[in-house]
Motif scaffolding. Structure first.
Motif, PDB file in Angstrom:
ATOM      1  N   MET A   1     -22.056 -14.356  21.749  1.00 46.27           N
ATOM      2  CA  MET A   1     -22.959 -13.633  22.638  1.00 46.27           C
ATOM      3  C   MET A   1     -23.457 -14.570  23.743  1.00 46.27           C
ATOM      4  SD  MET A   1     -24.406 -10.830  23.461  1.00 46.27           S
ATOM      5  CE  MET A   1     -23.869  -9.880  22.034  1.00 46.27           C
ATOM      6  N   PRO A   2     -23.229 -14.236  24.997  1.00 46.58           N
ATOM      7  CA  PRO A   2     -23.623 -15.144  26.088  1.00 46.58           C
ATOM      8  C   PRO A   2     -25.127 -15.435  26.152  1.00 46.58           C
ATOM      9  CG  PRO A   2     -22.054 -13.497  26.865  1.00 46.58           C
ATOM     10  CD  PRO A   2     -22.438 -13.089  25.480  1.00 46.58           C
ATOM     11  N   LEU A   3     -25.953 -14.408  25.849  1.00 53.51           N
ATOM     12  CA  LEU A   3     -27.398 -14.595  25.975  1.00 53.51           C
ATOM     13  C   LEU A   3     -28.097 -14.021  24.750  1.00 53.51           C
ATOM     14  CD1 LEU A   3     -29.945 -15.360  27.528  1.00 53.51           C
ATOM     15  CD2 LEU A   3     -29.750 -13.225  28.810  1.00 53.51           C
ATOM     16  N   LEU A   4     -28.855 -14.870  24.056  1.00 53.98           N
ATOM     17  CA  LEU A   4     -29.627 -14.465  22.894  1.00 53.98           C
ATOM     18  C   LEU A   4     -31.101 -14.574  23.243  1.00 53.98           C
ATOM     19  CD1 LEU A   4     -29.941 -13.703  19.904  1.00 53.98           C
ATOM     20  CD2 LEU A   4     -29.718 -16.147  19.347  1.00 53.98           C
ATOM     21  N   LEU A   5     -31.791 -13.450  23.245  1.00 51.14           N
ATOM     22  CA  LEU A   5     -33.219 -13.411  23.543  1.00 51.14           C
ATOM     23  C   LEU A   5     -33.979 -13.353  22.229  1.00 51.14           C
ATOM     24  CD1 LEU A   5     -31.601 -11.507  25.806  1.00 51.14           C
ATOM     25  CD2 LEU A   5     -33.882 -11.406  26.774  1.00 51.14           C
ATOM     26  N   LEU A   6     -34.725 -14.409  21.939  1.00 54.97           N
ATOM     27  CA  LEU A   6     -35.411 -14.550  20.659  1.00 54.97           C
ATOM     28  C   LEU A   6     -36.912 -14.458  20.884  1.00 54.97           C
ATOM     29  CD1 LEU A   6     -35.469 -15.072  17.672  1.00 54.97           C
ATOM     30  CD2 LEU A   6     -34.998 -17.483  18.103  1.00 54.97           C
ATOM     31  N   GLY A   7     -37.488 -13.311  20.495  1.00 58.84           N
ATOM     32  CA  GLY A   7     -38.915 -13.099  20.683  1.00 58.84           C
ATOM     33  C   GLY A   7     -39.721 -13.628  19.512  1.00 58.84           C
ATOM     34  N   GLU A   8     -40.979 -13.860  19.764  1.00 53.79           N
ATOM     35  CA  GLU A   8     -41.862 -14.398  18.740  1.00 53.79           C
ATOM     36  C   GLU A   8     -43.244 -13.789  18.839  1.00 53.79           C
ATOM     37  OE1 GLU A   8     -42.711 -18.571  19.272  1.00 53.79           O
ATOM     38  OE2 GLU A   8     -44.219 -18.101  20.785  1.00 53.79           O
ATOM     39  N   GLN A   9     -43.982 -13.903  17.743  1.00 49.29           N
ATOM     40  CA  GLN A   9     -45.431 -13.737  17.735  1.00 49.29           C
ATOM     41  C   GLN A   9     -45.977 -15.154  17.779  1.00 49.29           C
ATOM     42  OE1 GLN A   9     -47.036 -10.876  14.905  1.00 49.29           O
ATOM     43  NE2 GLN A   9     -48.759 -12.265  14.497  1.00 49.29           N
ATOM     44  N   HIS A  10     -46.749 -15.484  18.798  1.00 47.50           N
ATOM     45  CA  HIS A  10     -47.067 -16.879  19.078  1.00 47.50           C
ATOM     46  C   HIS A  10     -47.807 -17.586  17.941  1.00 47.50           C
ATOM     47  CE1 HIS A  10     -45.498 -16.254  23.028  1.00 47.50           C
ATOM     48  NE2 HIS A  10     -46.498 -15.500  23.433  1.00 47.50           N
ATOM     49  N   ASP A  11     -48.571 -16.844  17.154  1.00 46.88           N
ATOM     50  CA  ASP A  11     -49.370 -17.497  16.119  1.00 46.88           C
ATOM     51  C   ASP A  11     -48.702 -17.483  14.751  1.00 46.88           C
ATOM     52  OD1 ASP A  11     -49.585 -14.809  15.561  1.00 46.88           O
ATOM     53  OD2 ASP A  11     -51.758 -14.828  15.249  1.00 46.88           O
ATOM     54  N   ALA A  12     -47.404 -17.174  14.713  1.00 45.61           N
ATOM     55  CA  ALA A  12     -46.675 -17.136  13.438  1.00 45.61           C
ATOM     56  C   ALA A  12     -45.761 -18.351  13.344  1.00 45.61           C
ATOM     57  CB  ALA A  12     -45.860 -15.853  13.328  1.00 45.61           C
ATOM     58  N   PRO A  13     -46.122 -19.374  12.586  1.00 43.78           N
ATOM     59  CA  PRO A  13     -45.326 -20.603  12.549  1.00 43.78           C
ATOM     60  C   PRO A  13     -43.905 -20.387  12.043  1.00 43.78           C
ATOM     61  CG  PRO A  13     -47.031 -20.631  10.845  1.00 43.78           C
ATOM     62  CD  PRO A  13     -47.339 -19.481  11.734  1.00 43.78           C
ATOM     63  N   GLU A  14     -43.693 -19.352  11.229  1.00 38.17           N
ATOM     64  CA  GLU A  14     -42.338 -19.070  10.764  1.00 38.17           C
ATOM     65  C   GLU A  14     -41.405 -18.754  11.928  1.00 38.17           C
ATOM     66  OE1 GLU A  14     -45.312 -17.797   7.628  1.00 38.17           O
ATOM     67  OE2 GLU A  14     -45.030 -17.406   9.775  1.00 38.17           O
ATOM     68  N   HIS A  15     -41.966 -18.236  13.004  1.00 35.63           N
ATOM     69  CA  HIS A  15     -41.130 -17.859  14.137  1.00 35.63           C
ATOM     70  C   HIS A  15     -40.605 -19.080  14.880  1.00 35.63           C
ATOM     71  CE1 HIS A  15     -43.175 -13.623  14.285  1.00 35.63           C
ATOM     72  NE2 HIS A  15     -42.681 -13.946  13.088  1.00 35.63           N
ATOM     73  N   GLN A  16     -41.454 -20.088  15.017  1.00 38.49           N
ATOM     74  CA  GLN A  16     -40.966 -21.317  15.647  1.00 38.49           C
ATOM     75  C   GLN A  16     -39.975 -22.051  14.739  1.00 38.49           C
ATOM     76  OE1 GLN A  16     -44.755 -21.038  15.685  1.00 38.49           O
ATOM     77  NE2 GLN A  16     -44.313 -19.689  17.402  1.00 38.49           N
ATOM     78  N   THR A  17     -40.135 -21.908  13.429  1.00 34.69           N
ATOM     79  CA  THR A  17     -39.143 -22.461  12.516  1.00 34.69           C
ATOM     80  C   THR A  17     -37.800 -21.772  12.692  1.00 34.69           C
ATOM     81  OG1 THR A  17     -40.832 -23.046  10.877  1.00 34.69           O
ATOM     82  CG2 THR A  17     -38.567 -22.845  10.086  1.00 34.69           C
ATOM     83  N   LEU A  18     -37.829 -20.456  12.845  1.00 32.34           N
ATOM     84  CA  LEU A  18     -36.599 -19.708  13.097  1.00 32.34           C
ATOM     85  C   LEU A  18     -35.940 -20.133  14.410  1.00 32.34           C
ATOM     86  CD1 LEU A  18     -37.776 -16.137  12.009  1.00 32.34           C
ATOM     87  CD2 LEU A  18     -36.076 -17.541  10.841  1.00 32.34           C
ATOM     88  N   GLN A  19     -36.758 -20.423  15.417  1.00 33.40           N
ATOM     89  CA  GLN A  19     -36.210 -20.890  16.697  1.00 33.40           C
ATOM     90  C   GLN A  19     -35.491 -22.230  16.520  1.00 33.40           C
ATOM     91  OE1 GLN A  19     -39.736 -21.014  19.115  1.00 33.40           O
ATOM     92  NE2 GLN A  19     -40.094 -18.819  18.874  1.00 33.40           N
ATOM     93  N   ARG A  20     -36.154 -23.146  15.826  1.00 38.65           N
ATOM     94  CA  ARG A  20     -35.545 -24.465  15.614  1.00 38.65           C
ATOM     95  C   ARG A  20     -34.247 -24.334  14.825  1.00 38.65           C
ATOM     96  NH1 ARG A  20     -36.016 -27.438  11.282  1.00 38.65           N
ATOM     97  NH2 ARG A  20     -37.927 -26.368  10.601  1.00 38.65           N
ATOM     98  N   GLU A  21     -34.258 -23.506  13.800  1.00 34.61           N
ATOM     99  CA  GLU A  21     -33.054 -23.325  12.994  1.00 34.61           C
ATOM    100  C   GLU A  21     -31.937 -22.668  13.808  1.00 34.61           C
ATOM    101  OE1 GLU A  21     -34.516 -21.099   9.691  1.00 34.61           O
ATOM    102  OE2 GLU A  21     -35.269 -22.883   8.630  1.00 34.61           O
ATOM    103  N   THR A  22     -32.299 -21.783  14.720  1.00 33.56           N
ATOM    104  CA  THR A  22     -31.294 -21.165  15.578  1.00 33.56           C
ATOM    105  C   THR A  22     -30.683 -22.186  16.516  1.00 33.56           C
ATOM    106  OG1 THR A  22     -32.451 -19.026  15.470  1.00 33.56           O
ATOM    107  CG2 THR A  22     -30.883 -19.333  17.265  1.00 33.56           C
ATOM    108  N   VAL A  23     -31.524 -23.053  17.072  1.00 29.40           N
ATOM    109  CA  VAL A  23     -31.018 -24.135  17.935  1.00 29.40           C
ATOM    110  C   VAL A  23     -30.039 -24.996  17.146  1.00 29.40           C
ATOM    111  CG1 VAL A  23     -31.668 -26.281  19.095  1.00 29.40           C
ATOM    112  CG2 VAL A  23     -33.013 -24.203  19.462  1.00 29.40           C
ATOM    113  N   GLN A  24     -30.408 -25.364  15.940  1.00 33.20           N
ATOM    114  CA  GLN A  24     -29.544 -26.234  15.131  1.00 33.20           C
ATOM    115  C   GLN A  24     -28.223 -25.542  14.786  1.00 33.20           C
ATOM    116  OE1 GLN A  24     -32.379 -26.938  11.993  1.00 33.20           O
ATOM    117  NE2 GLN A  24     -33.062 -28.878  12.857  1.00 33.20           N
ATOM    118  N   ALA A  25     -28.291 -24.269  14.423  1.00 28.10           N
ATOM    119  CA  ALA A  25     -27.077 -23.548  14.036  1.00 28.10           C
ATOM    120  C   ALA A  25     -26.116 -23.382  15.202  1.00 28.10           C
ATOM    121  CB  ALA A  25     -27.452 -22.180  13.465  1.00 28.10           C
TER     122      ALA A  25
END
Length: 235
Positions: A1-25
């Motif tokens: 997929m050329p563009l992946l838009l990953l939304g978050e709820q800013h105060d949910a730390p699990e969401h930033q963890t998901l972002q980091r894991e997505t970057v790594q994957a």
């Protein structure tokens, strides 16, 4: 997929963890072209930094401090940024620069960038997001800022596209919504996938006009944001 838009709820730390894991994957096999972040103004980037850059060097390159970044804490988003830098993936600021906000507020042409029904809905979200405390005369200008931010995020993401790779856009759920946000400002034919991370939702799906996928995480403690906002607005 050329563009992946990953939304978050800013105060949910699990969401930033998901972002980091997505970057790594995505970066493990060279599939990640860039990470575009709402938390950084357009023009700030890590493009010329080596993989070995320290957190101090990265923060200096991005001019990242709590005041310059509208309060976005490095402790929350730093791990996402450093995962990308360590993988040799550029981090790009996508948000509208603060210096351009006044001009956006006065730019009535931005009102035509959304269909009328979507514009009305976006204005409704602006009212609710400010706890119905904004004077009505400020609703249109504040909505224009939101639209200008979405257009800036879209432009940066599109410019970063590379054949065979994925650009990851990290932003709040309101910015990635298919019906109101960044997808409304992408050129025709740009393939993209919208993921919204929701804390405490009982649903594993969202309306097709909002997102393609929903990540559900544990609920957050209730917070009365309006109680904090009222003193700031003299109410």
């Amino acid at each position: 997929m050329p563009l992946l838009l990953l939304g978050e709820q800013h105060d949910a730390p699990e969401h930033q963890t998901l972002q980091r894991e997505t970057v790594q994957a995505l970066s493990q096999d060279g599939r990640l072209a860039a990470v575009v972040m709402e938390m950084l103004e357009h023009g700030r980037q890590t493009t010329h930094l080596p993989r070995s850059a320290s957190e101090t060097e990265v923060r200096q390159a991005l001019q990242w401090n709590e005041e310059a970044n509208n309060g976005w804490p490095w402790t929350v988003y730093g791990p996402v940024v450093m995962a990308a830098v360590g993988a040799g993936v550029p981090v790009l600021g996508g948000n509208l620069p603060r210096a351009q906000m006044r001009g956006a507020m006065a730019d009535s042409t931005l009102d035509q960038q959304l269909p009328p029904a979507a514009l009305a809905q976006q204005q409704s979200h602006i009212r609710a997001g400010h706890c119905n405390l904004l004077p009505e005369r400020q609703i249109a200008p504040m909505t224009r800022i939101q639209i200008a931010r979405d257009r800036s995020l879209a432009a940066v993401a599109v410019a970063a596209l590379r054949p065979g790779q994925t650009v990851l856009l990290v932003a709040g759920n309101g910015h990635v919504r298919r019906d109101l946000g960044v997808p409304q400002h992408l050129p025709a034919g740009v393939q993209h996938h919208v993921v919204m991370a929701q804390a405490g939702s009982n649903s594993a799906s969202a309306p097709n006009n909002q997102a393609d996928t929903v990540w559900t995480t544990p609920p957050r403690p209730p917070t009365d944001h309006c109680a904090d906002l009222k003193p700031q607005m003299g109410r």
